[in-house]
Design a protein around this motif. Structure first.
Motif, PDB file in Angstrom:
ATOM      1  N   ALA A  32     -11.378  12.994  51.977  1.00 51.48           N
ATOM      2  CA  ALA A  32     -11.039  11.600  52.265  1.00 51.48           C
ATOM      3  C   ALA A  32      -9.578  11.314  51.983  1.00 51.48           C
ATOM      4  O   ALA A  32      -9.023  10.335  52.483  1.00 51.48           O
ATOM      5  N   ASN A  56     -17.567  14.034  50.927  1.00 48.29           N
ATOM      6  CA  ASN A  56     -16.208  13.764  51.414  1.00 48.29           C
ATOM      7  C   ASN A  56     -15.147  13.862  50.324  1.00 48.29           C
ATOM      8  O   ASN A  56     -13.969  13.688  50.607  1.00 48.29           O
ATOM      9  N   PRO A 101     -19.259   2.061  54.821  1.00 49.96           N
ATOM     10  CA  PRO A 101     -19.208   3.523  54.939  1.00 49.96           C
ATOM     11  C   PRO A 101     -20.430   4.182  54.317  1.00 49.96           C
ATOM     12  O   PRO A 101     -21.055   3.633  53.408  1.00 49.96           O
ATOM     13  N   ARG A 156     -16.548   9.256  60.261  1.00 46.06           N
ATOM     14  CA  ARG A 156     -15.851   9.651  59.039  1.00 46.06           C
ATOM     15  C   ARG A 156     -16.026  11.156  58.798  1.00 46.06           C
ATOM     16  O   ARG A 156     -17.105  11.695  58.996  1.00 46.06           O
TER      17      ARG A 156
END
Length: 697
Positions: free
Chosen positions: A122, A118, A553, A176
Motif C-alpha cells: 500500500a 496489502n 476499502p 486495490r
C-alpha cells in the motif's frame, strides 16, 4: 449438539485431504445406548481423563470429508450432510444444499484458498489503482522474481513448476493492489533457510500476522536421491549467495550505469511522437527493465537479511527488549538520495525567507504567483530548477502511472518551501540537520560497545552485520530512486499515447488511457487488441473504479476461496484492532526512529493539498517518496501502515525525525489539533492535554 448441550470437534480439511485446522471440544457429557429407555439412549458424565480426546481419528475425519465432497458432486451444490458410523462403516443419512453459500466465492462451496495482504504494498500502490498501473506492475513482478530465482541458481525446472506462482504475485481486489501472500511464501520456500528468512521477509513486508501453520502444501518424505539432489541445491544456492554478496557493490554500480544509459541525460519530449514511436520506446524500456533488475532484487534480499540479523543481535547480545536499538544504529548515515529533496526544500526555504513577499506567495498564492516567487532571486530560481531536474518524477503514489508528477503540478513543492520559510522568518529554525542524528547514532553505538565489551568475537560479528545493514539500506533507497526515474519515463510514454488517442478521436479524454491494460493500449497500435471500441471499454472501467473509490476499502488482510472475482469481501473492521490497548488515549506501533516528541498533530490524507506547519506532528495512513517535501517541517511522524524497512521509516531515521509506524487505526483516532506524545523507541503514542500557552492561544 442441536440443543447446545454439547460442543462439537471442528476440523478444516483441504481438498487434498490435509487437516489444516482442528479444535477439540471439552466433552462433559456422552449420550450412550440404553436399551429399554424411552429414547434408547441416556446422558452420562464423561470421565475427565478422556474429555479432550477427539471423537474420531484422522482417518475417519478424512472419510467424512470425502463423503461430503461426493454428495457435493452428486447434487451439484455445497451440501450439509448427516452421517453415522456403524461397525467401522460410514453411512450417509441425509444431504441438503447449503443455501447460505449462494454468495460464496465458489459455487462449489470450496476452492483454492488465497490470503490477501496489502502490508507495505500500500506504500507503493495506495488506494484505488488503475488497470494500466496494475497490469504493468504485475508483469514487472512476474519477470523480476523469475530473474531473482535464476540469480539464486534455482533450477529452470523448479521455476517452470511455479509458473502460476510467479504470474500471480499480486492481485487487484476492488481496485486495490494486494500481495497474493501464499505465493510470496512459495517463492521464499525455494531458497534454503526458509524458516529464518520467512521471519525476515515478514519484517521487511510489514506483515502483521504470520502465516498459519499447515496452510502451505506439506513437503512429502523425500527419497535418498532427492535428498542428495536437494543437498547439492543448497550448496549451489549458498555459493550463489556468497558470490552475490561479494559482487553486489560492483553490480549496483553497473545498474546505475545501465539506467543512465537507458534513460539518457535529458528527459525526452514525447508530445509530438507518433503512436508507433511511443510503442517502440516502451518496448525498449520493457526489455531492459525485466532483464536487468538484478541489483535492486539482490540488494533488497541482503537488506532484509542483514537488518533482520542486526535486530536479533541487538535483542540477544545487547538486551534490547524494545526491539528498537537497531533503528538508532542505522540513523543519520548520509549518502541517501531520499533525504536530498528535504535538504533542497530547507535550502530553498532559507533563501525565500529573506523576501517576505516571496514567502507569502509560496505559502498562499496561486500556482502562477508561487512560480513567479521562485524568480525573485537567482539562487532560489536555480535551486527550484535543480529540484525539478533531479526529483521532478518523485510524486505522491509515484509508482502509479496515473499520478501527476511535480513536472505536471509543482504546487505541493512550492507550498512546502513557503510554509518552512515562514518558520525561518519567525526565527524558529528547523530541527538540527546533523547534530541530533550523530548524537542518536553515537548513543546507540555506546550502548552496543558497553554490551559487547570483553567479547571480541561478538564485536567482530556485530560490526560486520551493522556495516552491511547500513550499506544495504542506503542502497535500497538509492536504487528505489532509480526505479522512480524509470517509472517516470513509462508514465510520460503512456501520457503521450493517451493524448495521441484523444487527438485521433479514439478516446474522448487522454486520461482514459489509464483505464486500459498495457497490452490493450499497445495492442491497439500494433493490431493485436481484441476490442477496438476503447472509448466504451474505458468508460465502463472508469465507472467501475469510481464506484470502488466511493466504497470503504477491504481489510488489510483477508481470505478468499475459489473464484476471487466473485468473493464477498468484508469491509475494513471498525472494532478495536490488535495493537490497540484498553487505554483509549494510547496506541502502540513499531518504533522506527528514537526520540520523544510532544506536539500538535496534522492529519494528512493528500500531501498535495496539505498545509503542514513547522513543528507539527505529521499523521498519515501511509507515506511514499512524494511526501518527503513535508518532512522538514515535521517534528514527528505517525503512520498507520508500514514496516521497519518501509520508505517512511528509512527516511525518518535518516532525517532524525522521531517516528512510529504500523499504528492501526490512528487516522480515525486522531484529528487535527490533538496533542500527543510519541516515543520513537517504545513505539507508543499517547494523547495529552495541550500546554497552557497553547490552550490560551
Amino acid at each position: 449438539l442441536v440443543s447446545g448441550d454439547c460442543d462439537a470437534d471442528t476440523y478444516h480439511v483441504e481438498r487434498d485431504g490435509r487437516i489444516t485446522q482442528r479444535a477439540i471440544a471439552n466433552k462433559h457429557v456422552a449420550h450412550r445406548a440404553m436399551p429399554g429407555s424411552g429414547e434408547g439412549v441416556a446422558a452420562q458424565p464423561v470421565d475427565a481423563s478422556i474429555a479432550l480426546q477427539p471423537a474420531l481419528d484422522d482417518r475417519q475425519i478424512g472419510q467424512v470429508a470425502e463423503l461430503v465432497r461426493q454428495a457435493e458432486r452428486a447434487f451439484g451444490a455445497p451440501q450439509d450432510i448427516e452421517w453415522a458410523i456403524q461397525s467401522g462403516e460410514l453411512y450417509l443419512l441425509q444431504s441438503r444444499p447449503i443455501t447460505t453459500l449462494a454468495a460464496s466465492s465458489d459455487s462449489a462451496g470450496a476452492g483454492a484458498r488465497k490470503i490477501w495482504d496489502n502490508s507495505n504494498i500500500a506504500e507503493s500502490y495506495g488506494g484505488v489503482t488503475t488497470p494500466l498501473t496494475f497490469s504493468f506492475a504485475r508483469h514487472a513482478y512476474d519477470g523480476a522474481y523469475r530473474q531473482f530465482c535464476r540469480l539464486m541458481h534455482i533450477s529452470e525446472a523448479t521455476i517452470a513448476a511455479h509458473d502460476d506462482t510467479f504470474r500471480n504475485m499480486l492481485g487487484l481486489i476492488q481496485g486495490r493492489v494486494y500481495y497474493n501472500l501464499l505465493n510470496w511464501y512459495r517463492v521464499l520456500a525455494m531458497l534454503p533457510g526458509y524458516r529464518l528468512n520467512r521471519r525476515f521477509m515478514e519484517q521487511m513486508m510489514g506483515v502483521k500476522e504470520s502465516l498459519p501453520d499447515g496452510v502451505l502444501e506439506p513437503v512429502r518424505e523425500a527419497s535418498i536421491s532427492e535428498r542428495m539432489r536437494d543437498a547439492w541445491n543448497v550448496v549451489t544456492v549458498a555459493l550463489a549467495f556468497a558470490g552475490h554478496y561479494f559482487s553486489l557493490r560492483r553490480r549496483c554500480d553497473a545498474f546505475f550505469a545501465w539506467l543512465r544509459e537507458t534513460l539518457g541525460a535529458e528527459r525526452p519530449d514525447y508530445t509530438s511522437a507518433r503512436p508507433e514511436e511511443l510503442v517502440a520506446a516502451y518496448r525498449r524500456l520493457e526489455s531492459r527493465l525485466i532483464t536487468r533488475w538484478d541489483a535492486p532484487l539482490i540488494n533488497d534480499l541482503f537488506a532484509m537479511i542483514f537488518f533482520g540479523t542486526l535486530r536479533r543481535l541487538c535483542e540477544r547480545w545487547c538486551g534490547d527488549t524494545e526491539g528498537t536499538l537497531q533503528n538508532g544504529l542505522v540513523s543519520g548515515q548520509g549518502g541517501m538520495i531520499s533525504a536530498e529533496p528535504a535538504k533542497l526544500v530547507i535550502e530553498m526555504a532559507r533563501v525565500a525567507a529573506q523576501q517576505p513577499a516571496a514567502v507569502s506567495a509560496l505559502s498562499n498564492g496561486s500556482l502562477q504567483e508561487a512560480l513567479a516567487a521562485t524568480e525573485s532571486s537567482t539562487r532560489l530560481s536555480l535551486l527550484y530548477r535543480e529540484y525539478l531536474d533531479k526529483f521532478g518524477d518523485r510524486t505522491t503514489d509515484e509508482l502509479k502511472l496515473e499520478s501527476p508528477t511535480l513536472h505536471d503540478d509543482p504546487l505541493m513543492l512550492l507550498r512546502s518551501v513557503g510554509h518552512l520559510a515562514e518558520r525561518f522568518t519567525t526565527a524558529k529554525a528547523p530541527v538540527d540537520e546533523k547534530g541530533a542524528g550523530e548524537t542518536l547514532r553515537r548513543a546507540a553505538e555506546r550502548r552496543v560497545a558497553d554490551a559487547l565489551r570483553g567479547n571480541p568475537f561478538r564485536q567482530v560479528v556485530f560490526s560486520w552485520a551493522l556495516r552491511n545493514a547500513r550499506e544495504r539500506i542506503i542502497a535500497r533507497e538509492n536504487l528505489r530512486f532509480e526505479r522512480t526515474r524509470l517509472f517516470g519515463r513509462v508514465r510520460s510514454i503512456f501520457t503521450a499515447l493517451g493524448h495521441a488517442f484523444a487527438r485521433a478521436g479514439i478516446l474522448p479524454d487522454a486520461d482514459l488511457v489509464f483505464y486500459l491494460e498495457v497490452d490493450e493500449a499497445l495492442g491497439y497500435v500494433e493490431g493485436t487488441t481484441t476490442s477496438h471500441d476503447l472509448a466504451a471499454l474505458t468508460a465502463l472501467r472508469k465507472n467501475e473504479f469510481d464506484r470502488y473509490r466511493q466504497m470503504p476499502p477491504p481489510p488489510d488482510r483477508f481470505e478468499t476461496r475459489g473464484i476471487v472475482g466473485k468473493a464477498a469481501v468484508a469491509r475494513r473492521p471498525t472494532t478495536p484492532l490488535a495493537n490497540e490497548t484498553s487505554d483509549k488515549d494510547k496506541r502502540t506501533g513499531l518504533g522506527c526512529c528514537p526520540g520523544i516528541v510532544r506536539g500538535q498533530v496534522r492529519v494528512v490524507t493528500d500531501p498535495r493539498q496539505a498545509t503542514l506547519r513547522a513543528g507539527e506532528i505529521l499523521v498519515a495512513e501511509r507515506t511514499d517518496p512524494g511526501w518527503v517535501m513535508l518532512f522538514p517541517a515535521a517534528s514527528g511522524l505517525l503512520v498507520e501502515r508500514g514496516s521497519l524497512l518501509s520508505h517512511s521509516a528509512i527516511v525518518a531515521r535518516e532525517m532524525r525525525i522521531p517516528a512510529v509506524v504500523s499504528v492501526s487505526g490512528i487516522m480515525s483516532w486522531l484529528k487535527d489539533g490533538d496533542w500527543v506524545e510519541l516515543d520513537g523507541s517504545a513505539g507508543t503514542v499517547v494523547k495529552i492535554e495541550p500546554p497552557v500557552a497553547a490552550s490560551r492561544a
